[in-house]
Design an enzyme around this catalytic site. Structure first.
Site, PDB file in Angstrom:
ATOM      1  N   ASP A  35       0.880  -1.170   0.000  1.00  0.00           N
ATOM      2  CA  ASP A  35       0.000   0.000   0.000  1.00  0.00           C
ATOM      3  C   ASP A  35       0.913   1.214   0.000  1.00  0.00           C
ATOM      4  O   ASP A  35       1.631   1.463   0.981  1.00  0.00           O
ATOM      5  CB  ASP A  35      -0.898  -0.013   1.242  1.00  0.00           C
ATOM      6  CG  ASP A  35      -1.830   1.196   1.287  1.00  0.00           C
ATOM      7  OD1 ASP A  35      -1.545   2.214   0.607  1.00  0.00           O
ATOM      8  OD2 ASP A  35      -2.831   1.136   2.015  1.00  0.00           O
ATOM      9  N   ASN A  63       3.347   3.121 -10.584  1.00  0.00           N
ATOM     10  CA  ASN A  63       2.137   3.188 -11.408  1.00  0.00           C
ATOM     11  C   ASN A  63       0.878   3.452 -10.592  1.00  0.00           C
ATOM     12  O   ASN A  63      -0.083   4.028 -11.107  1.00  0.00           O
ATOM     13  CB  ASN A  63       1.997   1.866 -12.183  1.00  0.00           C
ATOM     14  CG  ASN A  63       0.620   1.687 -12.767  1.00  0.00           C
ATOM     15  OD1 ASN A  63       0.295   2.247 -13.806  1.00  0.00           O
ATOM     16  ND2 ASN A  63      -0.239   0.921 -12.086  1.00  0.00           N
ATOM     17  N   TYR A  90      -6.396  15.898  -8.903  1.00  0.00           N
ATOM     18  CA  TYR A  90      -5.670  14.906  -9.726  1.00  0.00           C
ATOM     19  C   TYR A  90      -4.637  15.570 -10.645  1.00  0.00           C
ATOM     20  O   TYR A  90      -3.469  15.159 -10.665  1.00  0.00           O
ATOM     21  CB  TYR A  90      -6.664  14.082 -10.547  1.00  0.00           C
ATOM     22  CG  TYR A  90      -5.988  13.080 -11.449  1.00  0.00           C
ATOM     23  CD1 TYR A  90      -5.406  11.927 -10.929  1.00  0.00           C
ATOM     24  CD2 TYR A  90      -5.911  13.285 -12.829  1.00  0.00           C
ATOM     25  CE1 TYR A  90      -4.783  11.006 -11.746  1.00  0.00           C
ATOM     26  CE2 TYR A  90      -5.284  12.360 -13.655  1.00  0.00           C
ATOM     27  CZ  TYR A  90      -4.714  11.225 -13.110  1.00  0.00           C
ATOM     28  OH  TYR A  90      -4.079  10.319 -13.926  1.00  0.00           O
ATOM     29  N   LYS A 136      -0.272  15.183 -10.716  1.00  0.00           N
ATOM     30  CA  LYS A 136       0.628  14.714 -11.768  1.00  0.00           C
ATOM     31  C   LYS A 136       1.647  15.801 -12.136  1.00  0.00           C
ATOM     32  O   LYS A 136       2.788  15.488 -12.497  1.00  0.00           O
ATOM     33  CB  LYS A 136      -0.180  14.259 -12.990  1.00  0.00           C
ATOM     34  CG  LYS A 136      -1.085  13.044 -12.714  1.00  0.00           C
ATOM     35  CD  LYS A 136      -0.310  11.805 -12.251  1.00  0.00           C
ATOM     36  CE  LYS A 136      -1.205  10.568 -12.195  1.00  0.00           C
ATOM     37  NZ  LYS A 136      -0.486   9.360 -11.706  1.00  0.00           N
ATOM     38  N   THR A 154      -9.646   1.534 -18.562  1.00  0.00           N
ATOM     39  CA  THR A 154      -9.415   0.821 -17.300  1.00  0.00           C
ATOM     40  C   THR A 154     -10.550   1.211 -16.350  1.00  0.00           C
ATOM     41  O   THR A 154     -11.393   2.050 -16.680  1.00  0.00           O
ATOM     42  CB  THR A 154      -8.076   1.234 -16.648  1.00  0.00           C
ATOM     43  OG1 THR A 154      -8.158   2.635 -16.334  1.00  0.00           O
ATOM     44  CG2 THR A 154      -6.882   1.003 -17.556  1.00  0.00           C
TER      45      THR A 154
END
Ligand code: NAP
Length: 238
Positions: free
Chosen positions: A61, A88, A161, A165, A196
Site C-alpha cells: 500500500d 504506477n 488529480y 501529476k 481501465t
C-alpha cells in the site's frame, strides 16, 4: 529469480499496471506484483504465471510507510536488488459535490490524492533506492498524465488529480538531478487515454498500449534520457 532482472510495479493487480507487469515479464524480467489487496494481488499473480510470467506478489500500500518498508524487505529477500521500479499506482480522487472544482475544492481530497500519487511514489522510490543502486542499469518510471502538463491542460477540470501529476513530474525532475551522477535513470510517462477502471473503460487505448511507454522507459539503454516526460509520440511538454 536471482539471475534475472527484477521489476517492481506498484498497483499491478489491474489496468495499466497489470499490462506493464505482463510486458516486462514478456521481455524477460521477473516481476514483483505490488498490490494492496491480497485477493486481487494473488489473482493477478496467478493470471501472470498462467501466461508464463515469472511473477511474485508483494503486499504494497503506497500510502503506508510500514507496508512500503515491508515490501522492500520482501524484494530484498526474493532478489537481493531491484532493476526496475514502476510507480504506477494512482487514484483520481472523488469528484462529487464539486470536490475537484478549484472554486469549491475539497482539500481532504487533495491530501488523499497527493498521498497516493505523489507521496506514494516518493515513499516507494526512497525505500527501494538502496536495492536499485545494487542493479547494473536501474530504471525508475513514474506514471504521470498529460493532465498534469501545464502546457497541454488536457482532460476535465480536476484540481486535485491534475496538480498531483504536475507535482509528480516536478519530483521526477528533482530525482533526476539528485541521481545525475549515478546509473539510476528516472523518467515520467503518460500512457494516453486508456480503458481501465480509472476511466470507466470509456477510453480508446488498451492497457497494453498504455503500458508500452513505461516498458520502453524501464528498458532504456545506459545513455538514455534522464528526467524527462514521455508518451508514445516522444517528449511531452511540461
Ligand atoms: P486503475 O485501473 O484504477 O488501477 C490503479 C491501480 O493503482 C490499481 O491496481 C490500484 O489498486 C492501485 N492503487 C491505488 N491506490 C493504491 C495504494 N494506496 N497502494 C497500492 N496500490 C494502489 O488505473 P489505471 O488506468 O491502470 O492507472 C494507472 C496509472 O496510470 C495511474 O497512476 C493513473 O493516474 C495513470 N494514468 C491513467 C490514465 C488512463 O487513461 N487510464 C491516463 C493517464 C494516466 P486497487 O485495485 O487495490 O485499487
Amino acid at each position: 529469480m536471482n539471475d534475472k532482472r527484477i521489476a517492481l510495479v506498484t498497483g499491478a493487480n489491474k489496468g495499466i499496471g497489470l499490462a506493464i507487469a505482463r510486458g516486462l515479464g514478456a521481455v524477460g524480467f521477473a516481476v514483483a506484483v505490488g498490490a494492496r489487496d491480497e485477493g486481487r494481488r494473488e489473482a493477478a499473480v496467478e493470471r501472470l504465471r498462467a501466461e508464463g510470467v515469472d511473477a511474485v506478489g508483494v503486499a504494497l500500500d503506497v500510502t503506508s510507510d510500514e507496508s512500503v518498508a515491508a515490501a522492500a524487505k520482501v524484494v530484498e529477500q526474493v532478489a537481493g536488488r531491484l532493476d526496475v521500479l514502476v510507480n504506477n499506482a494512482g487514484i483520481a480522487g472523488r469528484v462529487d459535490e464539486g470536490a475537484q472544482d478549484p472554486t469549491t475544492l475539497d482539500l481532504d481530497v487533495v491530501r488523499t490524492v497527493l498521498d497516493t500519487n505523489v507521496f506514494g511514489a516518493v515513499r516507494v522510490t526512497n525505500a527501494m533506492l538502496p536495492l536499485l543502486r545494487r542493479a547494473r542499469s536501474p530504471r525508475i518510471v513514474n506514471m504521470s498524465s498529460t493532465m498534469g502538463s501545464l502546457v497541454l491542460r488536457t482532460g476535465p477540470v480536476m484540481a486535485a488529480y491534475a496538480p498531483s501529476k504536475t507535482m509528480l513530474n516536478s519530483v521526477t525532475a528533482q530525482y533526476a538531478r539528485a541521481l545525475a551522477g549515478t546509473n539510476v535513470i528516472v523518467n515520467a510517462a503518460c500512457p494516453g487515454y486508456v480503458a481501465t477502471d480509472f476511466t470507466g473503460f470509456a477510453a480508446p487505448r488498451t492497457p497494453e498500449q498504455g503500458a508500452a511507454i513505461a516498458i520502453r522507459l524501464a528498458t532504456l539503454p545506459d545513455d538514455g534520457p534522464r528526467g524527462g516526460f514521455f508518451d508514445d509520440a516522444g517528449a511531452v511538454p511540461w
